[in-house]
Design a protein around this motif. Structure first.
Motif, short mmCIF file in Angstrom:
data_model
loop_
_atom_site.label_atom_id
_atom_site.label_comp_id
_atom_site.label_asym_id
_atom_site.label_seq_id
_atom_site.Cartn_x
_atom_site.Cartn_y
_atom_site.Cartn_z
N SER A 188 53.25 51.49 57.35
CA SER A 188 52.03 51.25 56.71
C SER A 188 50.89 52.36 56.71
N PRO A 189 50.67 52.95 57.59
CA PRO A 189 49.53 54.02 57.54
C PRO A 189 49.84 55.20 56.86
N PRO A 190 49.09 55.70 56.17
CA PRO A 190 49.17 57.05 55.52
C PRO A 190 48.93 58.29 56.45
N ASP A 191 49.47 59.48 55.95
CA ASP A 191 49.14 60.69 56.76
C ASP A 191 49.23 60.59 58.23
N LEU A 192 50.56 60.22 58.87
CA LEU A 192 50.88 60.16 60.00
C LEU A 192 51.27 61.72 60.41
N ARG A 193 50.70 62.05 61.87
CA ARG A 193 51.00 63.48 62.19
C ARG A 193 51.30 63.36 63.61
N VAL A 194 52.42 64.62 64.27
CA VAL A 194 52.58 64.65 65.38
C VAL A 194 51.97 65.59 66.29
N TYR A 195 51.46 65.22 67.41
CA TYR A 195 50.40 65.75 68.37
C TYR A 195 51.08 66.14 69.54
N LEU A 196 50.53 67.13 70.26
CA LEU A 196 50.67 67.34 71.77
C LEU A 196 49.25 67.04 72.24
N GLY A 197 49.04 66.25 73.34
CA GLY A 197 47.73 66.03 73.79
C GLY A 197 47.63 65.76 75.06
N ASP A 198 46.62 65.36 75.71
CA ASP A 198 46.41 64.99 77.15
C ASP A 198 45.61 63.45 77.22
N ASN A 207 59.07 72.93 65.88
CA ASN A 207 58.73 74.02 66.59
C ASN A 207 57.31 74.08 66.79
N VAL A 208 56.90 74.54 68.43
CA VAL A 208 55.75 74.57 68.85
C VAL A 208 54.97 75.76 69.16
N PRO A 209 53.82 76.30 68.63
CA PRO A 209 53.15 77.57 68.74
C PRO A 209 53.70 78.26 70.20
N SER A 210 53.97 79.58 70.17
CA SER A 210 54.34 80.38 71.28
C SER A 210 53.39 80.23 72.51
N GLU A 211 52.10 80.07 71.97
CA GLU A 211 51.20 80.25 73.41
C GLU A 211 51.03 79.15 74.12
N ILE A 212 52.04 77.82 73.71
CA ILE A 212 51.84 76.57 74.49
C ILE A 212 53.22 76.37 75.38
N SER A 213 52.62 76.18 76.48
CA SER A 213 53.80 75.97 77.42
C SER A 213 54.36 74.51 77.64
N ILE A 214 55.75 74.47 78.22
CA ILE A 214 56.37 73.13 78.12
C ILE A 214 55.67 72.08 79.06
N THR A 215 54.61 72.35 80.01
CA THR A 215 53.98 71.67 80.96
C THR A 215 52.63 71.41 80.58
N GLU A 216 52.25 71.89 79.43
CA GLU A 216 50.62 72.14 79.27
C GLU A 216 50.05 70.73 78.78
N TYR A 217 50.79 69.86 78.15
CA TYR A 217 50.36 68.63 77.80
C TYR A 217 51.24 67.54 78.15
N ARG A 218 50.43 66.26 78.37
CA ARG A 218 51.44 65.36 78.91
C ARG A 218 51.91 64.30 77.44
N TYR A 219 51.22 64.17 76.69
CA TYR A 219 51.60 63.27 75.64
C TYR A 219 52.19 63.73 74.26
N VAL A 220 53.10 63.15 73.72
CA VAL A 220 53.50 63.27 72.34
C VAL A 220 53.00 62.21 71.61
N LEU A 221 52.04 62.12 70.64
CA LEU A 221 51.33 61.41 70.07
C LEU A 221 51.83 61.29 68.66
N ILE A 222 51.68 60.13 67.94
CA ILE A 222 51.89 59.67 66.40
C ILE A 222 50.48 59.28 66.16
N TRP A 223 49.66 59.82 65.23
CA TRP A 223 48.39 59.57 64.79
C TRP A 223 48.07 59.75 63.40
N CYS A 224 47.38 58.58 63.04
CA CYS A 224 46.98 58.71 61.55
C CYS A 224 45.78 59.56 61.25
N LYS A 225 45.75 60.72 60.75
CA LYS A 225 44.99 61.72 60.62
C LYS A 225 43.86 61.20 59.46
#
Length: 308
Positions: free
Chosen positions: A243-253, A277-295
Motif C-alpha cells: 500500500s504505502p509509496p516510497d518504502l526504503r530500507v534503513y539501518l538504525g538504532d 551493499n552498505v557504505p564501507s565506513e559502517i561496521s557490521i555491529t554499528e546498528y541494531r535494526y534493519v528497518l522498512i520505512w515509508c520515506k
C-alpha cells in the motif's frame, strides 16, 4: 436551495482538490540513494582440479565490476603458477603438469587477483582433490557449523581411510577442530582441509547477524560480509505491505523511527530476496535494526531486531 447547491459544489471541489494533492504527492517520490560501489573482483573456474604429469588443465575467469555485475573479462589478465617445478601456465590460462605436487594458480588484473589450486599426480593412487562440504556455511555467534571432507584420485574415485588437518584462515573470526567450526566474531573466514599434503579449496564460513521481520513485514534480514563488503540481505520469503509509496530500507538504532538511521535503498519490489551493499565506513555491529520505512509519508512497515 441555491445556497445548498453552492455549498455542495464547494465541498465537492474541496474534496477533489485534496484528493489531487494526495495523488500528486504519492507520485513525487524522493530521489533514490545512489548504489554503493564495491571493489572489482576476479573469480577463477574451476577453483581446484588435477592432472597427471604431462597433461594440461585449463582455467577461466569471470570479472565483476564495481556494482557487482558480471562483465567480459579483461584481455590482459596475467597468469602465474606458485611452483613452476609442479606446473607451468600460459597467459591463456592453460596449465601443464610437470611433477607431482600442488601449486597455486593466480590470475591478476591490475590490483585484482584470484587463485585456484592445481594438483599434479604421477599415479592414480595419489590424492588428487580434497573437497569440503558444505562449501558455504552461515552461522551466528551462538551457533556452530559441521564440515565434512571427501578425497578423490585423478579418476574421480573416492579414497577412504584418510585423515584431514583442518585450518582456519582467520582464527579471530572462526576456529575449527575436526571439522567443527566455532564462531568467534562477525565476518567471513576460509576453512581448508589438507590430506597427504594436498589442500582443499577453501570453504567459506560467514558469521552473520540475522533476525525475522515484525511490524507488517515477513521473512528475515541479515548482515553479512562477502568479498570484504558489508551487505544487508532480505530473505527470499520476504514480503511487506504493497500500500504505502516510497518504502526504503534503513539501518538504525530505533525501532520506531529512522532518526539518525542510514538510508540504504529504495524497496522497488515488495517481496522476494534483495541484497544491498552498505557504505564501507559502517561496521557490521554499528546498528541494531534493519528497518522498512515509508520515506514520503512516514510510518514503519518492517523491523528486524538483530540484537545488541
Amino acid at each position: 436551495m441555491q445556497l445548498y447547491s453552492f455549498k455542495k459544489s464547494f465541498q465537492i471541489l474541496a474534496f477533489l482538490g485534496v484528493f489531487s494533492i494526495v495523488l500528486i504527492s504519492c507520485k513525487e517520490i524522493s530521489e533514490d540513494v545512489a548504489p554503493i560501489e564495491i571493489p572489482e573482483r576476479l573469480e577463477i573456474s574451476p577453483t581446484s582440479q588435477s592432472v597427471m604429469i604431462g597433461e594440461t588443465a585449463t582455467f577461466t575467469t569471470a570479472f565483476f565490476d564495481n556494482m557487482g555485475n558480471s562483465i567480459a573479462s579483461p584481455s590482459d589478465i596475467g597468469w602465474t603458477s606458485s611452483d613452476l617445478s609442479v606446473a607451468s601456465i600460459t597467459q591463456d590460462g592453460e596449465a601443464t603438469g610437470l611433477s607431482a605436487g600442488q601449486t597455486t594458480i593466480k590470475a591478476t588484473y591490475q590490483t585484482v587477483e584470484a587463485t585456484a589450486l592445481l594438483t599434479v599426480v604421477s599415479d592414480n593412487n595419489q590424492v588428487a582433490t580434497v573437497t569440503i562440504t558444505p562449501s558455504l556455511s552461515e552461522i551466528t555467534l551462538t551457533e556452530m557449523a559441521s564440515l565434512e571432507f571427501s578425497v578423490k584420485n585423478n579418476l574421480g574415485e573416492e579414497l577412504t581411510g584418510k585423515t584431514a588437518t583442518w585450518t582456519s584462515g582467520n582464527i579471530e573470526l572462526v576456529t575449527v577442530e575436526n571439522g567443527q567450526v566455532t564462531a568467534e566474531d562477525y565476518g567471513t573466514a576460509n576453512v581448508t582441509a589438507t590430506v597427504d599434503g594436498i589442500q582443499s579449496s577453501p570453504a567459506t564460513v560467514q558469521v552473520v547477524r540475522k533476525a525475522d521481520f515484525t511490524n507488517r513485514s515477513n521473512g528475515s534480514a541479515k548482515l553479512r560480509i562477502e568479498n570484504d563488503v558489508l551487505q544487508v540481505v532480505l530473505s527470499e520469503d520476504f514480503s511487506t505491505s504493497t500500500s504505502p509509496p516510497d518504502l526504503r530500507v534503513y539501518l538504525g538504532d530505533n525501532s520506531g523511527n529512522v532518526n539518525d538511521a542510514v538510508e540504504l535503498a529504495t524497496l522497488n519490489t515488495r517481496s522476494g530476496g534483495k541484497t544491498i551493499n552498505v557504505p564501507s565506513e559502517i561496521s557490521i555491529t554499528e546498528y541494531r535494526y534493519v528497518l522498512i520505512w515509508c520515506k514520503q509519508l512516514g510510518g514503519m512497515y518492517g523491523v528486524a531486531d538483530l540484537g545488541e
